[in-house]
Design an enzyme around this catalytic site. Structure first.
Site, PDB file in Angstrom:
ATOM      1  N   CYS A  34       0.814  -1.222   0.000  1.00 44.35           N
ATOM      2  CA  CYS A  34       0.000   0.000   0.000  1.00 44.35           C
ATOM      3  C   CYS A  34       0.850   1.276   0.000  1.00 44.35           C
ATOM      4  O   CYS A  34       1.422   1.612  -1.034  1.00 44.35           O
ATOM      5  CB  CYS A  34      -0.964  -0.064   1.175  1.00 44.35           C
ATOM      6  SG  CYS A  34      -2.466   0.845   0.858  1.00 44.35           S
ATOM      7  N   HIS A  53      -3.166  -5.452   1.716  1.00 44.92           N
ATOM      8  CA  HIS A  53      -2.469  -5.690   2.991  1.00 44.92           C
ATOM      9  C   HIS A  53      -2.418  -7.165   3.357  1.00 44.92           C
ATOM     10  O   HIS A  53      -3.299  -7.647   4.071  1.00 44.92           O
ATOM     11  CB  HIS A  53      -3.201  -4.944   4.118  1.00 44.92           C
ATOM     12  CG  HIS A  53      -3.022  -3.474   4.083  1.00 44.92           C
ATOM     13  ND1 HIS A  53      -2.099  -2.807   4.869  1.00 44.92           N
ATOM     14  CD2 HIS A  53      -3.648  -2.529   3.354  1.00 44.92           C
ATOM     15  CE1 HIS A  53      -2.162  -1.513   4.625  1.00 44.92           C
ATOM     16  NE2 HIS A  53      -3.091  -1.314   3.716  1.00 44.92           N
ATOM     17  N   GLU A  95      -0.577  -8.572   5.466  1.00 50.11           N
ATOM     18  CA  GLU A  95      -0.311  -8.737   6.910  1.00 50.11           C
ATOM     19  C   GLU A  95      -1.606  -8.738   7.709  1.00 50.11           C
ATOM     20  O   GLU A  95      -1.620  -9.136   8.870  1.00 50.11           O
ATOM     21  CB  GLU A  95       0.659  -7.650   7.403  1.00 50.11           C
ATOM     22  CG  GLU A  95       0.073  -6.279   7.659  1.00 50.11           C
ATOM     23  CD  GLU A  95      -0.256  -5.464   6.405  1.00 50.11           C
ATOM     24  OE1 GLU A  95      -0.171  -5.995   5.276  1.00 50.11           O
ATOM     25  OE2 GLU A  95      -0.638  -4.291   6.559  1.00 50.11           O
TER      26      GLU A  95
HETATM   27  N1  GLN Z   1      -3.789   6.233   1.307  1.00 46.15           N
HETATM   28  C1  GLN Z   1      -2.449   5.969   1.756  1.00 46.15           C
HETATM   29  C2  GLN Z   1      -1.435   6.817   0.991  1.00 46.15           C
HETATM   30  O1  GLN Z   1      -1.749   7.353  -0.048  1.00 46.15           O
HETATM   31  C3  GLN Z   1      -2.103   4.505   1.631  1.00 46.15           C
HETATM   32  C4  GLN Z   1      -3.053   3.683   2.477  1.00 46.15           C
HETATM   33  C5  GLN Z   1      -2.477   2.450   3.069  1.00 46.15           C
HETATM   34  O2  GLN Z   1      -1.255   2.277   3.158  1.00 46.15           O
HETATM   35  N2  GLN Z   1      -3.340   1.611   3.584  1.00 46.15           N
HETATM   36  O3  GLN Z   1      -0.346   6.952   1.425  1.00 46.15           O
END
Ligand code: GLN
Length: 188
Positions: free
Chosen positions: A80, A170, A172
């Protein structure tokens, strides 16, 4: 024993540590520059807020050292916000961070309505895998040498390039350890 460093300045890092330890790996946390003096064989960049993480990496003096390690082959798994930190291009953000991964990424790509969702997607080398998306980015385009590992609803959500594996979701947070197992198998 395999020793994995987890960037622990912000975000969902503890869940990665638990998963790695449950698979028999040793973990260390990277919170400050001197933590980088320890030896480690792999790196995790967790989810969280990429702008905050990117700012802290520079302020704490960790940016250059980590960038060099990634560029010289350290196995890295990112989720992410970590995908955003690796991306060479961000289509809706002027910041650039490590820029070691030849993909173009859109931040918060699913909008507010679909901010968080779960689905079972198919992942190359693994099979059906439970995917948790939280204000997730997705990958808009990739260079030819990038291996696409998963797509959901026509959007690329997992990619591999040399030593770097990057996911929009994710692993994890799922009860399934196969993504971390796959990562550990890349570490000698
Ligand atoms: N929205 C976050 C970003 O742009 C990422 C979200 C996440 O890591 N769950 O940094």
């Amino acid at each position: 024993m395999r020793r994995v460093a987890v960037l622990a300045v912000q975000g969902a890092f503890i869940e990665h540590e638990k998963k790695l330890r449950s698979l028999g790996a040793e973990t260390i946390e990277l919170r400050k520059k001197s933590d980088l003096e320890q030896e480690f064989d792999g790196l995790i960049l967790p989810g969280g807020e990429s702008t905050v993480q990117g700012k802290l990496l520079r302020e704490l003096g960790m940016y250059d050292i980590l960038k060099e390690k990634i560029e010289t082959g350290l196995p890295v798994l990112t989720t992410c916000a970590g995908l955003i930190l690796l991306a060479q291009e961000l289509t809706n953000d002027e910041n650039r961070y490590f820029a070691t991964f030849p993909v173009s990424v859109k931040r918060n790509a699913y909008g507010r309505q679909l901010g968080s969702f779960h689905c079972d997607g198919s992942m190359k080398g693994i099979g059906v895998y439970p995917m948790e998306f939280i204000r997730a980015p997705y990958i808009e385009s990739v260079s030819p040498e990038v291996d696409i590992l998963a797509e959901v609803d026509g959007h690329i959500v997992a990619v591999k390039y040399k030593n770097q594996t990057a996911l929009a979701f994710h692993p994890e947070l799922s009860g399934d350890a196969r993504v971390h197992e796959m990562f550990l198998s890349q570490i000698r």
